[in-house]
Design a protein around this motif. Structure first.
Motif, PDB file in Angstrom:
ATOM      1  N   TRP A 200       0.832  -1.205   0.000  1.00 23.33           N
ATOM      2  CA  TRP A 200       0.000   0.000   0.000  1.00 23.33           C
ATOM      3  C   TRP A 200       0.865   1.253   0.000  1.00 23.33           C
ATOM      4  O   TRP A 200       0.502   2.272  -0.624  1.00 23.33           O
ATOM      5  CB  TRP A 200      -0.951  -0.002   1.199  1.00 23.33           C
ATOM      6  CG  TRP A 200      -2.215  -0.747   0.884  1.00 23.33           C
ATOM      7  CD1 TRP A 200      -2.565  -1.998   1.304  1.00 23.33           C
ATOM      8  CD2 TRP A 200      -3.286  -0.286   0.056  1.00 23.33           C
ATOM      9  NE1 TRP A 200      -3.785  -2.349   0.785  1.00 23.33           N
ATOM     10  CE2 TRP A 200      -4.253  -1.317   0.016  1.00 23.33           C
ATOM     11  CE3 TRP A 200      -3.512   0.878  -0.671  1.00 23.33           C
ATOM     12  CZ2 TRP A 200      -5.432  -1.209  -0.715  1.00 23.33           C
ATOM     13  CZ3 TRP A 200      -4.686   0.998  -1.408  1.00 23.33           C
ATOM     14  CH2 TRP A 200      -5.631  -0.039  -1.419  1.00 23.33           C
ATOM     15  N   ALA A 201       2.002   1.222   0.671  1.00 29.04           N
ATOM     16  CA  ALA A 201       2.930   2.359   0.630  1.00 29.04           C
ATOM     17  C   ALA A 201       3.417   2.587  -0.802  1.00 29.04           C
ATOM     18  O   ALA A 201       3.514   3.735  -1.264  1.00 29.04           O
ATOM     19  CB  ALA A 201       4.110   2.100   1.565  1.00 29.04           C
ATOM     20  N   ASP A 202       3.714   1.500  -1.519  1.00 33.32           N
ATOM     21  CA  ASP A 202       4.104   1.590  -2.925  1.00 33.32           C
ATOM     22  C   ASP A 202       3.020   2.281  -3.748  1.00 33.32           C
ATOM     23  O   ASP A 202       3.278   3.229  -4.498  1.00 33.32           O
ATOM     24  CB  ASP A 202       4.338   0.194  -3.512  1.00 33.32           C
ATOM     25  CG  ASP A 202       5.625  -0.434  -3.033  1.00 33.32           C
ATOM     26  OD1 ASP A 202       6.407   0.261  -2.345  1.00 33.32           O
ATOM     27  OD2 ASP A 202       5.856  -1.603  -3.347  1.00 33.32           O
ATOM     28  N   ARG A 203       1.801   1.773  -3.605  1.00 38.02           N
ATOM     29  CA  ARG A 203       0.696   2.282  -4.429  1.00 38.02           C
ATOM     30  C   ARG A 203       0.422   3.758  -4.150  1.00 38.02           C
ATOM     31  O   ARG A 203       0.164   4.539  -5.074  1.00 38.02           O
ATOM     32  CB  ARG A 203      -0.562   1.456  -4.160  1.00 38.02           C
ATOM     33  CG  ARG A 203      -0.463   0.002  -4.613  1.00 38.02           C
ATOM     34  CD  ARG A 203      -1.565  -0.826  -4.001  1.00 38.02           C
ATOM     35  NE  ARG A 203      -1.418  -2.247  -4.289  1.00 38.02           N
ATOM     36  CZ  ARG A 203      -1.849  -3.216  -3.499  1.00 38.02           C
ATOM     37  NH1 ARG A 203      -2.450  -2.924  -2.341  1.00 38.02           N
ATOM     38  NH2 ARG A 203      -1.688  -4.475  -3.841  1.00 38.02           N
ATOM     39  N   ILE A 204       0.484   4.141  -2.875  1.00 35.45           N
ATOM     40  CA  ILE A 204       0.217   5.535  -2.517  1.00 35.45           C
ATOM     41  C   ILE A 204       1.299   6.449  -3.084  1.00 35.45           C
ATOM     42  O   ILE A 204       1.009   7.548  -3.572  1.00 35.45           O
ATOM     43  CB  ILE A 204       0.103   5.675  -0.986  1.00 35.45           C
ATOM     44  CG1 ILE A 204      -1.179   4.988  -0.504  1.00 35.45           C
ATOM     45  CG2 ILE A 204       0.095   7.143  -0.577  1.00 35.45           C
ATOM     46  CD1 ILE A 204      -1.274   4.852   0.995  1.00 35.45           C
TER      47      ILE A 204
END
Length: 320
Positions: A200-204
């Motif tokens: 999720w950190a990647d996607r954000i």
């Protein structure tokens, strides 16, 4: 059917669509743009730090040793697709704005995706190990190759790579990746144990880079800049690039006489293009008012490749 729709509209796709919608409704402009760009740069730094932490050094070394599979894939992704992108740009420059024309060349020299190429290879029954190794190598090479290849192809359209740009690439992409590799022994397990949060950190981070870049495109009035016929031309050229990518990768893998499971890995590794690399690089290489238009072909290609790859992987799975 529901499972297929879940594959098509994965969390990253939804976040990208949300970023485009927010940029359209509430674009970041003026003084806020500098703040947003700083936040985007920080998120990109964290993204590549995490990539360095979770990518085993053994995978990087293994990628460089697997030359029979990797070398033709590198030549296809950066060489053949670079020429395809250049050809699409030549056709586009008659009608489309210069920044979008540059976007076709940028799309052509981007590396493959990491997560989705590996996921579709797994669904299709392909060689997942080769897919992971190839994706790691292609994205590592992309940091070094994409910008110089784009500068060579674009000529006077894009300013030569200056010291400031090279420093930004080094500080925001290479430095955090190197730090992640050095700290892998200490923090690598923690990253592996929290893959859901890390993803999720990647996607954000990617969505934030897209939001900042696309805000510039909205400020340039992208939705009115292109008439319906020009949108049709844009989509047609991207469709032709995608056809060259998928059919070309499959044909070359046959010419190389790779086994079927390797051909599947070669197909998804060669035909897909990485928004995870495209959005950060666009944010670094281009000013905000230009980056959004340059990124437009990449965004459309990324969304369409998901639509093509999901049923294709399912078909391979059924026939395997």
């Amino acid at each position: 059917m529901l499972a297929r729709l879940a594959i098509l509209f994965d969390p990253l796709v939804r976040l990208l669509l949300l970023a485009i919608l927010l940029a359209t409704i509430v674009p970041v402009t003026g003084e806020g743009r500098a703040v947003a760009r700083t936040a985007s740069d920080a998120a990109i730094f964290v993204l590549f730090l995490l990539n360095g932490l979770r990518l085993p050094r053994s995978a990087v070394v293994g990628a460089l040793r697997n030359l029979r599979f990797l070398l033709p894939l590198v030549l296809f992704v950066f060489g053949w697709m670079g020429l395809v992108g250049f050809s699409a740009a030549e056709l586009a420059k008659v009608e489309l704005p210069a920044s979008i024309v540059l976007g076709f060349m940028f799309l052509g020299v981007l590396p493959s995706t990491v997560q989705s190429a590996t996921a579709y290879t797994s669904i299709a029954g392909g060689n997942v190990a080769n897919s992971v190794i190839a994706a790691a190598a292609l994205n590592l090479l992309g940091v070094f190759l994409t910008a110089p290849l784009l500068a060579v192809m674009s000529g006077s359209v894009m300013a030569d790579l200056d010291i400031d740009t090279l420093q930004r690439i080094g500080l925001i992409l290479l430095l955090p990746f190197a730090i992640g590799q050095m700290l892998q022994g200490r923090f690598g397990k923690a990253v592996s144990d929290n893959r859901h949060l890390i993803s999720w950190a990647d996607r954000i981070a990617i969505a934030l880079a897209v939001y900042v870049s696309f805000s510039g495109a909205v400020e340039q009035d992208v939705w009115r800049l292109l008439s319906p016929p020009l949108w049709g031309l844009l989509l047609t050229l991207i469709g032709l690039m995608m056809a060259q990518a998928f059919f070309g990768a499959w044909w070359l893998s046959a010419l190389l006489r790779l086994p079927d499971h390797d051909r599947i890995a070669f197909l998804f590794g060669g035909a897909q293009k990485s928004i995870a690399m495209g959005a950060p690089l666009a944010a670094i290489l281009f000013p905000p008012e230009t980056a959004g238009l340059v990124l437009l072909p990449v965004l459309i290609y990324h969304l369409l490749q998901m639509i093509v790859s999901a049923p294709l992987a399912a078909r391979f799975s059924r026939s395997g």
